[in-house]
Design a protein around this motif. Structure first.
Motif, PDB file in Angstrom:
ATOM      1  N   GLY A 179       0.865  -1.182   0.000  1.00  0.00           N
ATOM      2  CA  GLY A 179       0.000   0.000   0.000  1.00  0.00           C
ATOM      3  C   GLY A 179       0.898   1.227   0.000  1.00  0.00           C
ATOM      4  N   GLU A 180       0.252   2.380   0.021  1.00  0.00           N
ATOM      5  CA  GLU A 180       1.042   3.613  -0.013  1.00  0.00           C
ATOM      6  C   GLU A 180       1.814   3.792   1.290  1.00  0.00           C
ATOM      7  OE1 GLU A 180       0.269   8.398  -0.599  1.00  0.00           O
ATOM      8  OE2 GLU A 180      -1.273   6.964  -1.238  1.00  0.00           O
ATOM      9  N   LEU A 181       3.084   4.040   1.207  1.00  0.00           N
ATOM     10  CA  LEU A 181       3.917   4.137   2.399  1.00  0.00           C
ATOM     11  C   LEU A 181       3.801   5.532   3.008  1.00  0.00           C
ATOM     12  CD1 LEU A 181       5.943   2.427   4.054  1.00  0.00           C
ATOM     13  CD2 LEU A 181       7.769   3.501   2.713  1.00  0.00           C
ATOM     14  N   ALA A 182       3.253   5.622   4.207  1.00  0.00           N
ATOM     15  CA  ALA A 182       3.115   6.919   4.874  1.00  0.00           C
ATOM     16  C   ALA A 182       4.274   7.185   5.810  1.00  0.00           C
ATOM     17  CB  ALA A 182       1.799   6.947   5.666  1.00  0.00           C
ATOM     18  N   ALA A 210      22.627  -6.124  15.571  1.00  0.00           N
ATOM     19  CA  ALA A 210      21.195  -6.441  15.573  1.00  0.00           C
ATOM     20  C   ALA A 210      20.460  -5.737  14.435  1.00  0.00           C
ATOM     21  CB  ALA A 210      20.581  -6.024  16.914  1.00  0.00           C
ATOM     22  N   VAL A 211      19.535  -6.471  13.805  1.00  0.00           N
ATOM     23  CA  VAL A 211      18.659  -5.877  12.791  1.00  0.00           C
ATOM     24  C   VAL A 211      17.483  -5.232  13.526  1.00  0.00           C
ATOM     25  CG1 VAL A 211      17.165  -6.320  10.826  1.00  0.00           C
ATOM     26  CG2 VAL A 211      19.317  -7.598  11.083  1.00  0.00           C
ATOM     27  N   ILE A 212      17.401  -3.912  13.454  1.00  0.00           N
ATOM     28  CA  ILE A 212      16.355  -3.177  14.176  1.00  0.00           C
ATOM     29  C   ILE A 212      15.702  -2.201  13.205  1.00  0.00           C
ATOM     30  CG2 ILE A 212      15.847  -1.702  16.177  1.00  0.00           C
ATOM     31  CD1 ILE A 212      18.445  -2.657  17.459  1.00  0.00           C
ATOM     32  N   ARG A 213      14.403  -2.180  13.145  1.00  0.00           N
ATOM     33  CA  ARG A 213      13.686  -1.276  12.245  1.00  0.00           C
ATOM     34  C   ARG A 213      12.545  -0.605  12.995  1.00  0.00           C
ATOM     35  NH1 ARG A 213      17.396  -2.661   9.841  1.00  0.00           N
ATOM     36  NH2 ARG A 213      17.656  -3.426   7.718  1.00  0.00           N
ATOM     37  N   THR A 214      12.316   0.650  12.722  1.00  0.00           N
ATOM     38  CA  THR A 214      11.127   1.316  13.262  1.00  0.00           C
ATOM     39  C   THR A 214       9.920   0.884  12.434  1.00  0.00           C
ATOM     40  OG1 THR A 214      11.332   3.225  11.818  1.00  0.00           O
ATOM     41  CG2 THR A 214      12.542   3.310  13.913  1.00  0.00           C
ATOM     42  N   PRO A 215       8.713   1.044  12.982  1.00  0.00           N
ATOM     43  CA  PRO A 215       7.526   0.587  12.251  1.00  0.00           C
ATOM     44  C   PRO A 215       7.290   1.345  10.945  1.00  0.00           C
ATOM     45  CG  PRO A 215       6.997   0.979  14.566  1.00  0.00           C
ATOM     46  CD  PRO A 215       8.378   1.535  14.326  1.00  0.00           C
ATOM     47  N   ALA A 216       6.751   0.610  10.007  1.00  0.00           N
ATOM     48  CA  ALA A 216       6.256   1.206   8.770  1.00  0.00           C
ATOM     49  C   ALA A 216       4.765   1.447   8.923  1.00  0.00           C
ATOM     50  CB  ALA A 216       6.506   0.265   7.596  1.00  0.00           C
ATOM     51  N   LEU A 217       4.308   2.555   8.378  1.00  0.00           N
ATOM     52  CA  LEU A 217       2.866   2.809   8.365  1.00  0.00           C
ATOM     53  C   LEU A 217       2.429   2.927   6.912  1.00  0.00           C
ATOM     54  CD1 LEU A 217       0.359   3.320  10.125  1.00  0.00           C
ATOM     55  CD2 LEU A 217       0.934   5.753  10.092  1.00  0.00           C
ATOM     56  N   VAL A 218       1.454   2.116   6.546  1.00  0.00           N
ATOM     57  CA  VAL A 218       0.984   2.035   5.160  1.00  0.00           C
ATOM     58  C   VAL A 218      -0.462   2.512   5.144  1.00  0.00           C
ATOM     59  CG1 VAL A 218       0.389   0.371   3.338  1.00  0.00           C
ATOM     60  CG2 VAL A 218       2.534   0.110   4.630  1.00  0.00           C
ATOM     61  N   THR A 219      -0.841   3.280   4.147  1.00  0.00           N
ATOM     62  CA  THR A 219      -2.246   3.700   4.073  1.00  0.00           C
ATOM     63  C   THR A 219      -2.994   2.914   2.989  1.00  0.00           C
ATOM     64  OG1 THR A 219      -1.752   5.509   2.542  1.00  0.00           O
ATOM     65  CG2 THR A 219      -1.763   6.043   4.887  1.00  0.00           C
ATOM     66  N   ALA A 238       2.101  -1.424  10.172  1.00  0.00           N
ATOM     67  CA  ALA A 238       0.707  -1.128  10.512  1.00  0.00           C
ATOM     68  C   ALA A 238       0.037  -0.468   9.314  1.00  0.00           C
ATOM     69  CB  ALA A 238       0.645  -0.210  11.726  1.00  0.00           C
ATOM     70  N   PHE A 239      -1.265  -0.561   9.274  1.00  0.00           N
ATOM     71  CA  PHE A 239      -2.041  -0.030   8.157  1.00  0.00           C
ATOM     72  C   PHE A 239      -3.039   0.991   8.671  1.00  0.00           C
ATOM     73  CE2 PHE A 239      -0.520  -4.201   7.098  1.00  0.00           C
ATOM     74  CZ  PHE A 239      -0.094  -4.093   5.785  1.00  0.00           C
ATOM     75  N   ALA A 240      -2.985   2.198   8.134  1.00  0.00           N
ATOM     76  CA  ALA A 240      -4.011   3.202   8.417  1.00  0.00           C
ATOM     77  C   ALA A 240      -5.008   3.109   7.270  1.00  0.00           C
ATOM     78  CB  ALA A 240      -3.395   4.589   8.492  1.00  0.00           C
ATOM     79  N   ILE A 241      -6.237   2.740   7.613  1.00  0.00           N
ATOM     80  CA  ILE A 241      -7.205   2.391   6.575  1.00  0.00           C
ATOM     81  C   ILE A 241      -8.390   3.353   6.639  1.00  0.00           C
ATOM     82  CG2 ILE A 241      -8.710   0.557   5.709  1.00  0.00           C
ATOM     83  CD1 ILE A 241      -6.713  -1.399   7.253  1.00  0.00           C
ATOM     84  N   ALA A 242      -8.627   4.047   5.549  1.00  0.00           N
ATOM     85  CA  ALA A 242      -9.769   4.959   5.501  1.00  0.00           C
ATOM     86  C   ALA A 242     -11.063   4.164   5.379  1.00  0.00           C
ATOM     87  CB  ALA A 242      -9.626   5.906   4.307  1.00  0.00           C
TER      88      ALA A 242
END
Lengths: 560, 560
Positions: free
Chosen positions: B414-417, B431-440, B457-461
């Motif tokens: 989805g679109e990467l926000a 260590a492999v460490i990543r902050t969260p991705a938010l996808v719309t 995580a997904f922000a879904i309209a």
């Protein structure tokens, strides 16, 4: 439904519910339901008999409130003679499920206390009609009236009330609301306000049996109903009436309390329909309670994968007779157990294991042959009078039982030690009534018999007490058992048989010589079945029987 | 085993047990296990770190007390870098089962109180080594130490103690002995003396998971053990150590109390062996507790037909964001929930449903895009400092999670926000460490995403609050869920989302804006899971979780 229409039921039944909960914890004798007809009024017998007669030729659960036309499910011919000629409203599986789902929400949201009160009102109305239920059970199962009244009336009601009480305890174990305050050192504590909401699983399906439609049907019926499930009752085609009356009463009470009558439905089947299989595998059905043959019980466990399945199937009940300090009373007790309802109880003893060298008694030692002969005499004496014998034996419930009696008589099952005798009931001359057959076998050369449902018992010579203990345990493990008993005056043998029975997973009655019989269990005190051997996967009524019929959802939020 | 060797354990732990039973009924905050390392002594960190270091390169559950040679099960490479290089004694399925069955009798016959005391002693010794467990959990799961210590130490112990307390309550609900006296009018009453004997089902198999070996493993482990079953622990090949330490401690305590150490066994598998499947279908295995993938959970439910199977599988957790009176705090709370352990919790929210027209807040209305942007900012701010971020995020537990992050980054989901950011831990640069991705996404055109385990995580309209409520319920019903949350200031929306969540079978957290997070549940108060949706068929810990793990056999005889 307003608060005013429901509170009276709680007011009316709260005390009985509380007392039942106490009884479950104490397991002393208790029952709110008198077990003699006269307790129901001077004219209770006449009123009940008339009510039962008036049922004949009627249509129950009339079509005007049902989907589809009323149909005669056939089947209900009294073992004492006469067709009941009662038609029952029919609903298709689709119609039953649609109605059960539609009726769900309000019942699901009712409080556990209100649901318990509704269940107790249903039981109270059933109780008031106990004589009528007695006749209905008698003429569908072949139980003599005395037993049909007690086991099918107050004792079944006890088992129903027990299930309601157990379900209430489990549902209220987690409080409806709680505050949660977690200290945070010098900072303000974390505070949450929590609600716990009990919700049912879905539709409970109760599949009734021919011999004890109410006694075996009420535990599952009331356990599912009290936990908020809607209930569909699929009766045995030969024993519809007692459960149809139950459903009628439940629907009346539910309606009066402001709930949808379809919270409880009857599902009589059209001849050859196989409705139980269809219903059992419906996705809406979340719980199944079944009593009956091992074959169909196994089928349900294998195929009704979407549901919790509670089964009581068949087993082989064993008695070890090793020694006794009251020979006459032991024989009398055993003779009664073998005779009651013609051995057509799931708890009737079948395999009597007796040391080949005989047993020690207060009348001196008795050889195997003497024990067999003396037990035969005891049975013969108990059943010598046809009128009295009829009241103990009831009638043969179906042709399968009669065939097994005839096979025993012909010596096909082993050497016949006591021939079955045809009894003629003065009241019901048409009824097929037979005294028990006693067959002898020797474990040294004969295979132990599997289930032989009906009035056929086997006296089996074993090498020793230890051999008998071993065979008892092996039978429980491989064949299953609903009961077990032993007679012994030896502490060593008693210790061994207790360990063996408990380890194998069956409850044990020791040295019964009085008016308590191995085939009878008392609600609020004895568990019926253990769920620990192949005869049944559940027990009436422990927490395991009720605790999974509902789930708890939580809603939490910050407090303050 | 003499009475003198066991009573001290009961003396030592009776008060804690009683308090735990009370806590289960009250559901307020309670724990006997401090949740900060300093409570374990000034030098607790140093001692625990040294103890953990000393484990590296050793063989656990050494071969001298085991069947078969010790083998290195491989797999245990710390997500923070470094091979633990620990070998574990191996037993074949046959050897495990033979030992479990041989160890059964004495444990089965021990009283529920003694078994509870033994379990509490095991927990006490685990508790004393909480820092060591913290490191063991950290370096097998990728949790940062702070979380590994708390969730893998005291909080896991809480869940274990909770299971012991619940099991004790259920086992002692029916009294061990009872007298039964039934009045008989003018005749002497019938009197019976009854014993009720609690017996286990058989072998309990615990199948551990990679991410929470102790927190998710202890409830089933202690529930089965406390009810008299012998227990075989099959750990996840990447997270053996925390459960191996548990088994070592349990075996020590059991031995000291006079029981067979094999009441508890570890079952590490040889590479590619598929031991869990072999064990799960053994006839001796009567109970299975499993946490992990839906695929294997479904396999167990389908194939381990001889056993009671308690599963916690995967789901899709939804948050409805409709309105809030504390926008900043709501975003902060959500940002933390998404970030904690890189979203690698079964309770981490994944699908955030936000009305397309935006939401009302104490900072005025916010458009969908603004909410997404502000949430992204909140996550960014929370994780701006690499050192601090590392302590919240932990490490990516396995390559599958990393692949999903990379797919999100490429816009494939989805679109990467909010793009995931690589974090470098000063302490663990490997260590492999990543902050969260938010996808719309937009529910009007996009399908709702299924489970996407990890920090995506997904922000879904959605069309409206009502649409969001509907999608939340549908997701719970079809995908399952371990948690759900909603932000709303509208009583109507709150009522609707409460009804929808409860009806669909998920617990709901409302308007969390403080230091309680939707992904955390507290033992003795919150149920973990509901057992009412496809994500799990059981909950930690209700009566249903423990009541079927044992059966009750009765022995009755005439009294007097």
């Amino acid at each position: 439904m307003t608060a005013a229409t429901v509170h009276p039921l709680i007011d009316r039944h709260q005390q009985t519910l509380d007392r039942a909960v106490t009884a479950l914890g104490e397991r002393d004798y208790w029952s709110p339901y008198p077990e003699f007809p006269k307790a129901y009024g001077e004219d209770a017998m006449a009123v009940g008999a008339a009510a039962f007669e008036a049922l004949k030729g009627t249509t129950r659960l009339a079509a005007d409130e049902l989907v589809g036309p009323a149909v005669d499910a056939g089947g209900e011919v009294s073992p004492f003679g006469g067709d009941l000629d009662i038609a029952y409203g029919y609903r298709s599986a689709d119609a039953l499920m649609a109605a059960a789902v539609a009726a769900q929400p309000a019942w699901a949201k009712a409080s556990p206390l209100l649901r318990a009160a509704v269940c107790l009102e249903i039981l109270a109305r059933i109780n008031a009609r106990s004589v009528e239920f007695g006749f209905a059970v008698q003429h569908t199962t072949g139980q003599a009236f005395g037993m049909a009244f007690q086991a099918g009336g107050p004792h079944a009601q006890d088992r129903g009330l027990e299930a309601v009480a157990a379900a209430f305890v489990e549902q209220t174990k987690i409080p409806a609301k709680a505050n949660w305050t977690k200290p945070q050192g010098k900072r303000d504590p974390l505070q949450m306000e929590k609600e716990f909401l009990v919700r049912p699983r879905g539709v409970g399906l109760v599949i009734g049996c021919n011999t004890f439609p109410t006694w075996n049907g009420f535990p599952g019926f009331f356990a599912s109903l009290a936990t908020g499930n809607t209930v569909v009752v699929k009766p045995h085609p030969r024993a519809i009436l007692p459960l149809a009356l139950t459903v009628e009463i439940a629907r009346d009470v539910l309606t009066e309390a402001g709930f949808d009558a379809d919270v409880v439905q009857l599902a009589p089947e059209q001849p050859g329909e196989g409705l139980a299989k269809t219903l059992a595998t419906r996705p809406e059905v979340a719980i199944i309670d079944y009593t009956g043959s091992t074959a169909f019980g196994d089928w349900l466990e294998e195929n009704a994968r979407q549901a919790l399945v509670y089964t009581e199937k068949a087993g082989v009940n064993t008695v070890l007779v090793e020694s006794t300090d009251n020979y006459a009373a032991a024989l009398g007790n055993l003779a009664f157990s073998l005779s009651l309802y013609s051995g057509q109880m799931c708890t009737t003893p079948q395999n009597l294991l007796i040391p080949r060298a005989g047993i020690a008694t207060d009348q001196g030692s008795k050889s195997f042959a003497e024990v067999v002969a003396d037990l035969s005499t005891a049975v013969g004496r108990l059943l010598s009078d046809d009128a009295k014998a009829s009241q103990l034996l009831g009638a043969v419930v179906n042709p399968g039982v009669l065939q097994r009696i005839e096979r025993a008589e012909k010596g096909e099952l082993g050497e016949l030690a006591l021939a079955p005798r045809a009894v003629v009931s003065p009241e019901f001359p048409e009824a097929v009534i037979r005294t028990p057959a006693l067959v002898t076998l020797d474990a040294a050369k004969d295979e132990l018999p599997g289930e032989c449902f009906g009035p056929v018992a086997f006296a089996i010579a074993v090498d020793s007490a230890a051999h008998g203990v071993e065979l008892l345990a092996e039978t429980v493990r491989t064949r299953g058992a609903m009961s077990a008993a032993a007679y012994t005056t030896s502490p060593e043998v008693e210790g061994a048989v207790v360990d063996a029975a408990v380890d194998a997973g069956v409850s044990l009655s020791l040295n019964l010589t009085g008016q308590v019989f191995v085939n009878q269990t008392a609600a609020f005190s004895d568990l019926h079945g253990t769920g620990a051997n192949p005869a049944a996967n559940a027990a009436y009524t422990d927490a395991a029987f009720v605790a999974s019929r509902f789930r708890v959802m939580e809603v939490r939020r910050h407090n303050g």
